[in-house]
Write a protein that holds these residues in place. Sequence first.
Motif, PDB file in Angstrom:
ATOM      1  N   MET A   1       0.820  -1.211   0.000  1.00  0.00           N
ATOM      2  CA  MET A   1       0.000   0.000   0.000  1.00  0.00           C
ATOM      3  C   MET A   1       0.852   1.259   0.000  1.00  0.00           C
ATOM      4  SD  MET A   1      -2.982   1.389  -0.066  1.00  0.00           S
ATOM      5  CE  MET A   1      -4.092   0.038   0.331  1.00  0.00           C
ATOM      6  N   SER A   2       1.987   1.196   0.718  1.00  0.00           N
ATOM      7  CA  SER A   2       2.821   2.391   0.815  1.00  0.00           C
ATOM      8  C   SER A   2       3.329   2.832  -0.547  1.00  0.00           C
ATOM      9  CB  SER A   2       4.001   2.155   1.765  1.00  0.00           C
ATOM     10  OG  SER A   2       4.816   1.092   1.289  1.00  0.00           O
ATOM     11  N   SER A   3       3.642   1.880  -1.459  1.00  0.00           N
ATOM     12  CA  SER A   3       4.124   2.262  -2.780  1.00  0.00           C
ATOM     13  C   SER A   3       3.051   2.995  -3.565  1.00  0.00           C
ATOM     14  CB  SER A   3       4.592   1.021  -3.546  1.00  0.00           C
ATOM     15  OG  SER A   3       3.519   0.115  -3.748  1.00  0.00           O
ATOM     16  N   THR A   4       1.810   2.593  -3.413  1.00  0.00           N
ATOM     17  CA  THR A   4       0.712   3.288  -4.090  1.00  0.00           C
ATOM     18  C   THR A   4       0.538   4.691  -3.526  1.00  0.00           C
ATOM     19  OG1 THR A   4      -0.434   1.197  -4.511  1.00  0.00           O
ATOM     20  CG2 THR A   4      -1.743   3.203  -4.665  1.00  0.00           C
ATOM     21  N   VAL A   5       0.662   4.840  -2.229  1.00  0.00           N
ATOM     22  CA  VAL A   5       0.568   6.163  -1.604  1.00  0.00           C
ATOM     23  C   VAL A   5       1.659   7.075  -2.150  1.00  0.00           C
ATOM     24  CG1 VAL A   5       0.754   7.446   0.556  1.00  0.00           C
ATOM     25  CG2 VAL A   5      -0.507   5.286   0.491  1.00  0.00           C
ATOM     26  N   GLU A   6       2.880   6.575  -2.203  1.00  0.00           N
ATOM     27  CA  GLU A   6       4.001   7.372  -2.689  1.00  0.00           C
ATOM     28  C   GLU A   6       3.805   7.755  -4.149  1.00  0.00           C
ATOM     29  OE1 GLU A   6       7.330   4.919  -1.928  1.00  0.00           O
ATOM     30  OE2 GLU A   6       7.200   5.121   0.259  1.00  0.00           O
ATOM     31  N   PHE A   7       3.290   6.803  -4.938  1.00  0.00           N
ATOM     32  CA  PHE A   7       3.059   7.104  -6.346  1.00  0.00           C
ATOM     33  C   PHE A   7       1.991   8.177  -6.510  1.00  0.00           C
ATOM     34  CE2 PHE A   7       0.633   6.354 -10.257  1.00  0.00           C
ATOM     35  CZ  PHE A   7       1.641   6.602 -11.181  1.00  0.00           C
ATOM     36  N   LEU A   8       0.866   8.044  -5.815  1.00  0.00           N
ATOM     37  CA  LEU A   8      -0.196   9.042  -5.923  1.00  0.00           C
ATOM     38  C   LEU A   8       0.279  10.419  -5.479  1.00  0.00           C
ATOM     39  CD1 LEU A   8      -3.389   7.135  -4.695  1.00  0.00           C
ATOM     40  CD2 LEU A   8      -2.802   7.787  -7.034  1.00  0.00           C
ATOM     41  N   ALA A   9       1.161  10.459  -4.510  1.00  0.00           N
ATOM     42  CA  ALA A   9       1.676  11.752  -4.025  1.00  0.00           C
ATOM     43  C   ALA A   9       2.467  12.489  -5.104  1.00  0.00           C
ATOM     44  CB  ALA A   9       2.537  11.538  -2.789  1.00  0.00           C
ATOM     45  N   SER A  10       2.919  11.759  -6.136  1.00  0.00           N
ATOM     46  CA  SER A  10       3.666  12.390  -7.227  1.00  0.00           C
ATOM     47  C   SER A  10       2.767  12.829  -8.378  1.00  0.00           C
ATOM     48  CB  SER A  10       4.720  11.416  -7.761  1.00  0.00           C
ATOM     49  OG  SER A  10       4.112  10.328  -8.456  1.00  0.00           O
ATOM     50  N   VAL A  11       1.497  12.441  -8.348  1.00  0.00           N
ATOM     51  CA  VAL A  11       0.540  12.778  -9.408  1.00  0.00           C
ATOM     52  C   VAL A  11      -0.020  14.170  -9.150  1.00  0.00           C
ATOM     53  CG1 VAL A  11      -1.658  12.132 -10.464  1.00  0.00           C
ATOM     54  CG2 VAL A  11      -0.024  10.356  -9.783  1.00  0.00           C
ATOM     55  N   PRO A  12      -0.049  15.049 -10.163  1.00  0.00           N
ATOM     56  CA  PRO A  12      -0.472  16.436  -9.944  1.00  0.00           C
ATOM     57  C   PRO A  12      -1.799  16.585  -9.195  1.00  0.00           C
ATOM     58  CG  PRO A  12       0.446  16.219 -12.130  1.00  0.00           C
ATOM     59  CD  PRO A  12       0.406  14.830 -11.554  1.00  0.00           C
ATOM     60  N   LEU A  13      -2.777  15.764  -9.515  1.00  0.00           N
ATOM     61  CA  LEU A  13      -4.084  15.898  -8.885  1.00  0.00           C
ATOM     62  C   LEU A  13      -4.027  15.661  -7.383  1.00  0.00           C
ATOM     63  CD1 LEU A  13      -7.134  16.307  -9.032  1.00  0.00           C
ATOM     64  CD2 LEU A  13      -7.361  13.905  -9.699  1.00  0.00           C
ATOM     65  N   PHE A  14      -3.129  14.801  -6.927  1.00  0.00           N
ATOM     66  CA  PHE A  14      -3.064  14.436  -5.510  1.00  0.00           C
ATOM     67  C   PHE A  14      -1.882  15.070  -4.777  1.00  0.00           C
ATOM     68  CE2 PHE A  14      -4.919  10.909  -7.926  1.00  0.00           C
ATOM     69  CZ  PHE A  14      -6.145  10.779  -7.291  1.00  0.00           C
ATOM     70  N   ARG A  15      -1.013  15.736  -5.522  1.00  0.00           N
ATOM     71  CA  ARG A  15       0.253  16.197  -4.965  1.00  0.00           C
ATOM     72  C   ARG A  15       0.096  17.138  -3.776  1.00  0.00           C
ATOM     73  NH1 ARG A  15       3.703  17.435  -9.728  1.00  0.00           N
ATOM     74  NH2 ARG A  15       2.228  19.139  -9.992  1.00  0.00           N
ATOM     75  N   ASP A  16      -0.920  17.991  -3.803  1.00  0.00           N
ATOM     76  CA  ASP A  16      -1.074  18.992  -2.739  1.00  0.00           C
ATOM     77  C   ASP A  16      -1.977  18.523  -1.595  1.00  0.00           C
ATOM     78  OD1 ASP A  16       0.574  20.776  -4.063  1.00  0.00           O
ATOM     79  OD2 ASP A  16      -1.086  21.632  -5.224  1.00  0.00           O
ATOM     80  N   LEU A  17      -2.451  17.291  -1.665  1.00  0.00           N
ATOM     81  CA  LEU A  17      -3.268  16.761  -0.572  1.00  0.00           C
ATOM     82  C   LEU A  17      -2.364  16.290   0.568  1.00  0.00           C
ATOM     83  CD1 LEU A  17      -5.864  14.651  -2.601  1.00  0.00           C
ATOM     84  CD2 LEU A  17      -6.108  17.001  -1.767  1.00  0.00           C
ATOM     85  N   ASP A  18      -2.903  16.279   1.779  1.00  0.00           N
ATOM     86  CA  ASP A  18      -2.080  15.806   2.892  1.00  0.00           C
ATOM     87  C   ASP A  18      -1.931  14.284   2.820  1.00  0.00           C
ATOM     88  OD1 ASP A  18      -4.330  14.548   4.174  1.00  0.00           O
ATOM     89  OD2 ASP A  18      -4.901  16.488   5.011  1.00  0.00           O
ATOM     90  N   ALA A  19      -0.993  13.772   3.598  1.00  0.00           N
ATOM     91  CA  ALA A  19      -0.659  12.347   3.524  1.00  0.00           C
ATOM     92  C   ALA A  19      -1.847  11.458   3.866  1.00  0.00           C
ATOM     93  CB  ALA A  19       0.517  12.045   4.466  1.00  0.00           C
ATOM     94  N   ALA A  20      -2.651  11.878   4.833  1.00  0.00           N
ATOM     95  CA  ALA A  20      -3.793  11.065   5.239  1.00  0.00           C
ATOM     96  C   ALA A  20      -4.808  10.944   4.103  1.00  0.00           C
ATOM     97  CB  ALA A  20      -4.452  11.663   6.473  1.00  0.00           C
ATOM     98  N   GLU A  21      -5.049  12.055   3.404  1.00  0.00           N
ATOM     99  CA  GLU A  21      -6.012  12.028   2.293  1.00  0.00           C
ATOM    100  C   GLU A  21      -5.489  11.183   1.145  1.00  0.00           C
ATOM    101  OE1 GLU A  21      -9.373  12.143   0.799  1.00  0.00           O
ATOM    102  OE2 GLU A  21      -9.195  13.588   2.442  1.00  0.00           O
ATOM    103  N   THR A  22      -4.216  11.317   0.848  1.00  0.00           N
ATOM    104  CA  THR A  22      -3.616  10.508  -0.216  1.00  0.00           C
ATOM    105  C   THR A  22      -3.715   9.020   0.114  1.00  0.00           C
ATOM    106  OG1 THR A  22      -2.053  12.304  -0.669  1.00  0.00           O
ATOM    107  CG2 THR A  22      -1.555  10.156  -1.617  1.00  0.00           C
ATOM    108  N   ALA A  23      -3.515   8.676   1.379  1.00  0.00           N
ATOM    109  CA  ALA A  23      -3.623   7.274   1.804  1.00  0.00           C
ATOM    110  C   ALA A  23      -5.047   6.757   1.613  1.00  0.00           C
ATOM    111  CB  ALA A  23      -3.199   7.141   3.261  1.00  0.00           C
ATOM    112  N   ARG A  24      -6.033   7.608   1.826  1.00  0.00           N
ATOM    113  CA  ARG A  24      -7.426   7.189   1.617  1.00  0.00           C
ATOM    114  C   ARG A  24      -7.669   6.859   0.143  1.00  0.00           C
ATOM    115  NH1 ARG A  24      -8.225  11.759   5.119  1.00  0.00           N
ATOM    116  NH2 ARG A  24      -8.746  11.081   7.245  1.00  0.00           N
ATOM    117  N   PHE A  25      -7.122   7.696  -0.736  1.00  0.00           N
ATOM    118  CA  PHE A  25      -7.282   7.419  -2.162  1.00  0.00           C
ATOM    119  C   PHE A  25      -6.553   6.132  -2.548  1.00  0.00           C
ATOM    120  CE2 PHE A  25      -8.580  11.912  -2.718  1.00  0.00           C
ATOM    121  CZ  PHE A  25      -9.674  11.706  -3.544  1.00  0.00           C
TER     122      PHE A  25
END
Length: 225
Positions: A1-25
């Motif tokens: 799961m952590s790899s997916t979180v890290e990947f989404l954090a690099s995507v423009p749409l999710f980049r500015d969301l906090d870590a908790a929100e990115t983890a939910r996605f």
Amino acid sequence: MSSTVEFLASVPLFRDLDAAETARFAQLVREKGYPRGNVIVFEDDPGDAFFVVRQGRVKVVLIAPDGREVILGLLGVGEHFGELALIDDQPRSAHVVAMEDAQLLVLRREDFRRRVEENPAVAWALLQELSRRLRRADEKIGALVLLDVPGRIAHLLIEAAVEAGGPFIEKPLTHQTIAHLIGASRETVSRALREFVQQGWIATERRRIRLVDRGALERRAQQRA
């Protein structure tokens, strides 16, 4: 799961969301593979999901009644499509095809809407991304309308180099692909690229293009037809 979180954090749409929100996605998306040449979505399909490219490349295309193909965009790792499906209930506006074996993250519209209702920051992130896409679309339309074929090619090469972050365009851009992107014939594109090489503006090296004289290309991209 952590790899997916890290990947989404690099995507423009999710980049500015906090870590908790990115983890939910990351918990909501599912991964799906598409072999090269497979159609991921068809034009007029129900727009019920959003896709992020995790591996490979895809193309967004329109097919004319006579079979001609117009490429609206080439998308690589970290890029996405189907944003409008997150907002409205309209069908797909184009085909999306895997140019090579691709892995995509898929997010259902219902799941995205639920996150928007619980966190308005998600909606703001989507609005910012849509604004960026519209600005790029305006630039592309302007280039197609105002520039001749060599000017359109110069504009395309500069844009691709900017995306690559350097003078090299790593992703393969065949003459046919460029023709489909700018609405020209393959022969015209090949002739223009040969002239660019002869003038010392670009060089081709191992299936990649290197911008040798970016200033000359920029001046060519500013010449009105």
